[in-house]
Enzyme design. Structure first.
Site, PDB file in Angstrom:
ATOM      1  N   LYS A  95       6.756  11.351  -4.663  1.00  0.00           N
ATOM      2  CA  LYS A  95       5.846  11.191  -3.510  1.00  0.00           C
ATOM      3  C   LYS A  95       6.846  10.653  -2.244  1.00  0.00           C
ATOM      4  CE  LYS A  95       2.357   7.432  -2.326  1.00  0.00           C
ATOM      5  NZ  LYS A  95       1.495   6.547  -3.000  1.00  0.00           N
ATOM      6  N   SER A 170      -3.382   7.320  -1.831  1.00  0.00           N
ATOM      7  CA  SER A 170      -2.195   7.936  -1.341  1.00  0.00           C
ATOM      8  C   SER A 170      -1.376   8.764  -2.016  1.00  0.00           C
ATOM      9  CB  SER A 170      -1.444   6.927  -0.622  1.00  0.00           C
ATOM     10  OG  SER A 170      -0.771   6.126  -1.366  1.00  0.00           O
ATOM     11  N   SER A 194      -4.137   3.605  -4.813  1.00  0.00           N
ATOM     12  CA  SER A 194      -3.428   4.806  -4.594  1.00  0.00           C
ATOM     13  C   SER A 194      -2.782   5.525  -5.850  1.00  0.00           C
ATOM     14  CB  SER A 194      -2.560   4.579  -3.463  1.00  0.00           C
ATOM     15  OG  SER A 194      -2.997   4.124  -2.311  1.00  0.00           O
TER      16      SER A 194
END
Length: 484
Positions: A95, A170, A194
């Site tokens: 990420k 996210s 997320s």
């Protein structure tokens, strides 16, 4: 090429796709048995990325040459007799909010476009120690704010099941990359959903672990419990595999739980007979849901009953959870980005500026009230789980929405005043501190994925994984691949 890798009737492209949709467990087994090399696995994923990523924009920094070097090193170590770690040779992209030594980490912000950290943060450090090969970085919303992955640096990540739709966020880049076969495992983080929201949108599995289950470092507010890091994968057993690597104590985290990661490395097979399950199709009724979400998940009750569970409709009292989440989130935004806003206000998206300003308006009394409400919420939920073993609910209030809008402005006719309002079904659970799993829960009539949220008592991460595994085995919704 390994002896059993060649299958008559497959073209090179379809063979690559077959490799890329093997589970992480099977890929690791084949590499350990030397039926397939780490280089072959990495090359297959790089080919899949080249073919598919331009359409979904999930991986935004690609480290192909480094990945091949690391794959070769993994093969050499195995040939030399080294004992392979659990993720030996598996290619992953991290990420883009997680620091990676020598590889840019942007958080989706032009302010960090050239930021190259000198260190790995703890989750990356643990994955690399477990043998992963680095493919690059996955897309995020700007500063990971919100559950729709778009930013001015890299653009929008699109849903592999429908390219016109959002992949969530996210951790949207990671979820989309999993669904599209670009990587077998993904790391992520979750404050308001997320890990769970993008898993729901992309028909993969995401676990928001108990706070402290996956230690976080570096972290300037290390005593906080609202934001956590955790695993995503295409099935529950692979999520447990990655959790077994990420979990466990670390002296750099003051809230790290002592249970070793190995606790999650065993079988997830369990008899659910007699399990007391609460089903909350609209949670406590205080928030709206699109009818398609609830209708898609209604068969859930029958599945758990067939697994031997005693299911009834119930939900804990979640009053105060909304205020707790919003206050603590605003405080964390100001803490982390306040000085950045002071220097670069015009280069941060307005929604993030508004969150920071909300944090600056907080008083000591506001924070004190939030802590009291948080404590009361904890005890009400604790008492609820004395009567029930699990809570089931939708992950998201909406199905994957138009990727070209910032956020849904209404849900079932109710206006949404901000970009987080439509995420309440996930963030109210964040405030409880309970572990929560998003597992594929079915598809709408239009073919859009809908995730089921499996929530357990405090620190009952393994129980949540076992229930999700049983549901996954009974339904096989996660085996439906996107039309890419």
């Amino acid at each position: 090429m390994g002896g059993d890798k060649v299958d008559a009737g497959f073209s090179e492209g379809s063979l690559t796709d077959e490799i890329c949709y093997l589970s992480a467990r099977e890929l690791a087994r084949r590499i350990r048995a030397r039926e397939m090399s780490a280089r072959e696995v990495t090359e297959a994923h790089l080919a899949r990325i080249e073919a598919v990523n331009p359409r979904i924009n999930a991986i935004v920094t690609l480290t192909a040459e480094r990945a091949l070097r690391e794959a070769d090193a993994a093969d050499a170590a195995l040939a030399g007799g080294a004992e392979p770690p659990p993720l030996h040779g598996l290619p992953v992209a991290h990420k883009d909010t997680h620091e990676t030594a020598g590889v840019r980490t942007t958080s989706g912000s032009p302010l960090l476009a050239t930021n190259v950290p000198a260190r790995d943060e703890l989750v990356v450090e643990r994955m690399r120690a477990a043998g992963t090969v680095m493919l690059g970085k996955t897309n995020v919303p700007e500063f990971a704010a919100g559950s729709h992955t778009f930013n001015p640096l890299f653009g929008t990540t699109r849903n592999p099941y429908d390219l016109s739709r959002s992949a969530g966020g996210s951790s949207g880049g990671g979820a989309a990359a999993l669904a599209a076969g670009l990587q077998p495992l993904a790391d992520g983080s979750d404050m308001g959903g997320s890990l769970r929201n993008p898993a729901s949108f992309c028909n993969v599995v995401g676990l928001r672990p108990s706070p402290g289950r996956v230690p976080s470092w570096p972290d300037e507010a290390a005593w906080g419990t609202m934001g956590v890091q955790g695993p995503m994968a295409r099935d529950v057993a692979d999520v447990a595999l990655l959790l077994s690597v990420l979990a466990g104590p670390d002296p750099r985290s003051p809230i790290a739980l002592e249970t070793p990661g190995s606790a999650f490395a065993g079988t997830l097979e369990a008899d659910l007979t007699g399990l007391r399950v609460a089903w909350a199709p609209r949670l406590d009724g205080s928030i709206p849901f699109e009818p398609d979400v609830v209708a898609t998940l209604e068969p859930t009750v029958k599945v758990f009953a067939e697994l031997g569970c005693v299911v009834e409709e119930a939900c804990p009292d979640l009053s105060g959870a909304d205020e707790v989440f919003r206050v603590l989130r605003a405080w964390r935004f100001e803490l982390g980005l306040g000085t950045v806003m002071d220097r670069h206000r015009d280069r941060i998206k307005p929604a993030v500026v508004a969150n920071i300003e909300d944090g600056r308006r907080l008083t000591g009394a506001d924070l004190g009230r939030a802590e009291v409400l948080h404590t009361r919420l904890y005890h009400r939920v604790r008492e609820f789980f004395e009567r029930y073993d699990l809570l089931l609910a939708p992950v998201c209030q909406v199905v994957p929405f138009d990727a070209d809008i910032e956020y849904p402005t209404e849900v079932d006719g109710e206006p949404m005043s901000s970009y987080v309002d439509w995420m309440r079904s996930a963030y109210l659970i964040s405030a409880t501190g309970c572990p929560a799993l998003s597992v594929p829960g079915g598809f709408t009539a239009g073919g859009l994925p809908v995730g089921l949220q499996v929530i357990g008592p405090h620190r009952a991460d393994l129980a949540v994984l076992r229930a999700g595994y049983a549901f996954e085995r009974a339904t096989a919704y996660g085996e439906r691949r996107p039309p890419l």
